[in-house]
Write an enzyme that holds these catalytic residues in place. Sequence first.
Site, PDB file in Angstrom:
ATOM      1  N   LYS A  22      35.848  64.562  29.933  1.00 14.66           N
ATOM      2  CA  LYS A  22      36.384  65.875  30.469  1.00 14.66           C
ATOM      3  C   LYS A  22      36.070  65.137  32.060  1.00 14.66           C
ATOM      4  O   LYS A  22      36.664  64.880  33.129  1.00 14.66           O
ATOM      5  CB  LYS A  22      35.332  66.471  30.108  1.00 14.66           C
ATOM      6  CG  LYS A  22      36.281  68.171  31.668  1.00 14.66           C
ATOM      7  CD  LYS A  22      35.415  68.866  31.213  1.00 14.66           C
ATOM      8  CE  LYS A  22      34.219  68.558  30.532  1.00 14.66           C
ATOM      9  NZ  LYS A  22      33.316  69.356  32.177  1.00 14.66           N
ATOM     10  N   ASN A  23      35.044  64.674  32.161  1.00 12.12           N
ATOM     11  CA  ASN A  23      33.754  63.822  32.999  1.00 12.12           C
ATOM     12  C   ASN A  23      34.945  63.272  34.120  1.00 12.12           C
ATOM     13  O   ASN A  23      34.425  63.059  35.572  1.00 12.12           O
ATOM     14  CB  ASN A  23      32.884  64.459  33.701  1.00 12.12           C
ATOM     15  CG  ASN A  23      32.446  65.393  33.385  1.00 12.12           C
ATOM     16  OD1 ASN A  23      32.850  67.001  33.186  1.00 12.12           O
ATOM     17  ND2 ASN A  23      30.967  65.839  32.942  1.00 12.12           N
ATOM     18  N   CYS A 117      26.824  79.391  39.028  1.00  9.59           N
ATOM     19  CA  CYS A 117      26.713  79.258  37.926  1.00  9.59           C
ATOM     20  C   CYS A 117      26.726  79.948  36.855  1.00  9.59           C
ATOM     21  O   CYS A 117      24.903  79.130  36.965  1.00  9.59           O
ATOM     22  CB  CYS A 117      27.483  77.600  37.636  1.00  9.59           C
ATOM     23  SG  CYS A 117      27.111  76.776  36.794  1.00  9.59           S
ATOM     24  N   ARG A 122      23.754  75.190  41.676  1.00 10.60           N
ATOM     25  CA  ARG A 122      25.094  73.939  41.716  1.00 10.60           C
ATOM     26  C   ARG A 122      25.575  74.458  43.392  1.00 10.60           C
ATOM     27  O   ARG A 122      26.826  74.604  43.164  1.00 10.60           O
ATOM     28  CB  ARG A 122      26.047  74.257  41.213  1.00 10.60           C
ATOM     29  CG  ARG A 122      24.843  73.994  39.729  1.00 10.60           C
ATOM     30  CD  ARG A 122      26.074  74.412  38.728  1.00 10.60           C
ATOM     31  NE  ARG A 122      26.780  72.438  38.085  1.00 10.60           N
ATOM     32  CZ  ARG A 122      28.063  72.580  37.743  1.00 10.60           C
ATOM     33  NH1 ARG A 122      28.071  72.960  36.636  1.00 10.60           N
ATOM     34  NH2 ARG A 122      28.679  71.058  37.458  1.00 10.60           N
ATOM     35  N   ASP A 306      23.937  66.729  30.052  1.00  8.12           N
ATOM     36  CA  ASP A 306      24.971  67.080  28.999  1.00  8.12           C
ATOM     37  C   ASP A 306      24.653  67.529  27.535  1.00  8.12           C
ATOM     38  O   ASP A 306      25.532  67.568  26.536  1.00  8.12           O
ATOM     39  CB  ASP A 306      26.143  66.924  29.442  1.00  8.12           C
ATOM     40  CG  ASP A 306      27.171  66.924  31.009  1.00  8.12           C
ATOM     41  OD1 ASP A 306      26.404  68.149  31.511  1.00  8.12           O
ATOM     42  OD2 ASP A 306      27.628  66.499  31.380  1.00  8.12           O
ATOM     43  N   ARG A 398      37.003  74.119  26.931  1.00  6.10           N
ATOM     44  CA  ARG A 398      37.677  73.839  27.946  1.00  6.10           C
ATOM     45  C   ARG A 398      37.210  72.083  28.416  1.00  6.10           C
ATOM     46  O   ARG A 398      37.531  70.759  28.815  1.00  6.10           O
ATOM     47  CB  ARG A 398      36.636  73.972  29.172  1.00  6.10           C
ATOM     48  CG  ARG A 398      36.441  75.738  29.859  1.00  6.10           C
ATOM     49  CD  ARG A 398      35.342  76.161  30.290  1.00  6.10           C
ATOM     50  NE  ARG A 398      35.207  75.350  31.634  1.00  6.10           N
ATOM     51  CZ  ARG A 398      34.421  75.462  33.040  1.00  6.10           C
ATOM     52  NH1 ARG A 398      33.739  76.537  32.978  1.00  6.10           N
ATOM     53  NH2 ARG A 398      34.021  74.177  33.493  1.00  6.10           N
TER      54      ARG A 398
HETATM   55  N1  EPU Z   1      23.323  69.481  44.197  1.00  3.82           N
HETATM   56  C1  EPU Z   1      22.839  69.860  45.392  1.00  3.82           C
HETATM   57  N2  EPU Z   1      23.744  70.297  46.136  1.00  3.82           N
HETATM   58  C2  EPU Z   1      24.715  69.563  46.016  1.00  3.82           C
HETATM   59  C3  EPU Z   1      25.689  68.878  44.672  1.00  3.82           C
HETATM   60  C4  EPU Z   1      24.879  68.856  43.813  1.00  3.82           C
HETATM   61  O1  EPU Z   1      21.373  70.527  45.212  1.00  3.82           O
HETATM   62  O2  EPU Z   1      25.867  69.101  47.153  1.00  3.82           O
HETATM   63  C5  EPU Z   1      22.564  69.297  43.164  1.00  3.82           C
HETATM   64  C6  EPU Z   1      22.957  70.303  41.947  1.00  3.82           C
HETATM   65  O3  EPU Z   1      22.338  71.766  42.064  1.00  3.82           O
HETATM   66  C7  EPU Z   1      21.826  70.075  40.910  1.00  3.82           C
HETATM   67  C8  EPU Z   1      22.310  69.035  40.855  1.00  3.82           C
HETATM   68  O4  EPU Z   1      22.409  68.052  42.273  1.00  3.82           O
HETATM   69  O5  EPU Z   1      20.743  70.328  40.607  1.00  3.82           O
HETATM   70  C9  EPU Z   1      22.641  66.694  40.322  1.00  3.82           C
HETATM   71  O6  EPU Z   1      24.076  68.344  40.097  1.00  3.82           O
HETATM   72  P1  EPU Z   1      25.333  67.607  40.549  1.00  3.82           P
HETATM   73  O7  EPU Z   1      26.202  67.377  41.672  1.00  3.82           O
HETATM   74  O8  EPU Z   1      25.479  66.061  39.911  1.00  3.82           O
HETATM   75  O9  EPU Z   1      26.425  67.571  39.493  1.00  3.82           O
HETATM   76  P2  EPU Z   1      28.159  68.002  39.002  1.00  3.82           P
HETATM   77  O10 EPU Z   1      28.271  67.183  39.857  1.00  3.82           O
HETATM   78  O11 EPU Z   1      28.666  69.406  40.198  1.00  3.82           O
HETATM   79  C10 EPU Z   1      28.824  66.672  36.949  1.00  3.82           C
HETATM   80  C11 EPU Z   1      28.827  67.514  35.541  1.00  3.82           C
HETATM   81  C12 EPU Z   1      27.937  67.801  34.756  1.00  3.82           C
HETATM   82  C13 EPU Z   1      26.848  67.363  34.634  1.00  3.82           C
HETATM   83  C14 EPU Z   1      25.956  67.128  36.105  1.00  3.82           C
HETATM   84  C15 EPU Z   1      25.113  66.155  35.914  1.00  3.82           C
HETATM   85  C16 EPU Z   1      31.579  66.974  36.489  1.00  3.82           C
HETATM   86  C17 EPU Z   1      33.235  67.630  36.644  1.00  3.82           C
HETATM   87  N3  EPU Z   1      30.544  67.921  36.420  1.00  3.82           N
HETATM   88  O12 EPU Z   1      28.406  68.015  37.466  1.00  3.82           O
HETATM   89  O13 EPU Z   1      29.015  68.380  33.534  1.00  3.82           O
HETATM   90  O14 EPU Z   1      26.396  68.559  34.339  1.00  3.82           O
HETATM   91  O15 EPU Z   1      27.493  66.091  36.679  1.00  3.82           O
HETATM   92  O16 EPU Z   1      25.451  65.054  35.138  1.00  3.82           O
HETATM   93  O17 EPU Z   1      31.362  65.583  36.338  1.00  3.82           O
HETATM   94  C18 EPU Z   1      29.799  69.379  31.601  1.00  3.82           C
HETATM   95  O18 EPU Z   1      30.825  68.519  31.571  1.00  3.82           O
HETATM   96  O19 EPU Z   1      29.173  70.482  30.764  1.00  3.82           O
HETATM   97  C19 EPU Z   1      28.927  69.568  32.928  1.00  3.82           C
HETATM   98  C20 EPU Z   1      28.685  70.612  33.591  1.00  3.82           C
END
Ligand code: EPU
Length: 419
Positions: A22-23, A117, A122, A306, A398
């Site tokens: 998915k990701n 969320c 996030r 995850d 999802r």
């Molecule tokens: N963060 C910030 N600012 C930003 C972006 C992130 O502070 O601009 C913080 C977030 O709040 C969090 C940390 O950085 O505390 C890491 O978040 P990240 O941005 O890596 O998460 P994401 O990209 O939104 C993806 C996956 C998630 C997975 C996380 C961590 C996708 C579509 N989603 O989310 O997947 O948990 O990386 O590995 O790739 C899932 O599949 O169930 C899922 C939630």
Amino acid sequence: MDRLEITGGERLSGEVRISGAKNSALPILAAALLAEEPVVLENVPHLNDVTTTLNLLRRMGVEIICHDGVRLEIDAVNISDFLAPYELVKTMRASVLVLGPLLSRFGRADVSLPGGCAIGARPINLHVAGLQAMGAEITIDNGFIRARAERLKGAHIVLDTVTVTGTENLMMAAVLARGETVIENAAREPEVVDLANFLQRMGAQIEGPGTDTILIQGVETLHGTSYSVLPDRIESGTYLVAAAITGGRVKIKGTRPDHLEAVLRKLQEAGATVQRGSDWIELDMAGRRPTAVNLHTSPYPGFPTDMQAQFCALNAVAVGTGTIIETIFENRFMHAQELQRLGADLSVEGNTVVIRGVERLAGAPVMATDLRASASLVLAGLAAEGVTIVERIYHIDRGYERLEEKLALLGAEIRRLPG
Ligand code: EPU
């Protein structure tokens, strides 16, 4: 709303084929917006998040054709709209992944702010700051990020926090920017590498994906290609825990064992015998109860957030006491209270959950709160005595392709109750 009914106690055994990640699929679909010719994608999983992304792309004028039910042809040659509306972004935060590609190819994007969320705040401040460093003008009004740029220019970006979709958005923005972009403290997740591989196949120049420094030389245009999405490491890990929690023996096929090192180490620590080949993993628990494990989540190659909820379920039926620390998201223990409804003995304090394993959980109605929390409740239900009903399984749809069918093939007593 559909529910899952699980009668626990069956020891799982057999083989299961893993779907596309998915990701990986979500950023790769967004990256198709960058190409001036159609792209063909294979191994895209049938998931609600994928459908949401396809709807988002169609709304923008992208033409999508499905060949033989397995290959998706995506034609983003002509786009008429540059908007990701609230209705779609609120159901799927990953919609924000269209920001980088739209801005870099078309010079404009209006993307609804995702908002809060279930698993934490996030924010997307790092996506926005990176794009600004590349010369984008970004305003936030009426709940929308409005981004404009003549042509993005390369920049040196140091991410404060490792962010997966942030790294992906900036990488997609940089491939068509003028000059060189460096992303430091980049996410090293396999899905980031998969996206980089796809971009390279379209003609992008990227060095260092999979390390914490990614170097991108912008090019003028990207061309069409065909690409097959990586297998899902979290789906893989979830089926391995399903085998371990039921004392069973399961072989997962079409996977990437090298992407699961941290998870496999913990499963071995829990007492499982693990064998692996280039694209398969076999886990044998030989009827034993797992031993409790301690772990903390961290960015790849650390233990994935995850998989945290699934290991809470495993610890709930383990011998001994296990401590799990969540370091990525601030509110990712929503499954803990639901596991307690099944008889788990645990206590949550801040980002730590201490779980004292019990011999048997007992089936009960429980409610899914997010994707991985739902998976942990299904796993707990497989190990519990009696009937567990998992409500709100739209979360599962999802991110897990045909979960109940795959588990049933392994011998689980599980069925979907349409509601
Ligand atoms: N963060 C910030 N600012 C930003 C972006 C992130 O502070 O601009 C913080 C977030 O709040 C969090 C940390 O950085 O505390 C890491 O978040 P990240 O941005 O890596 O998460 P994401 O990209 O939104 C993806 C996956 C998630 C997975 C996380 C961590 C996708 C579509 N989603 O989310 O997947 O948990 O990386 O590995 O790739 C899932 O599949 O169930 C899922 C939630």
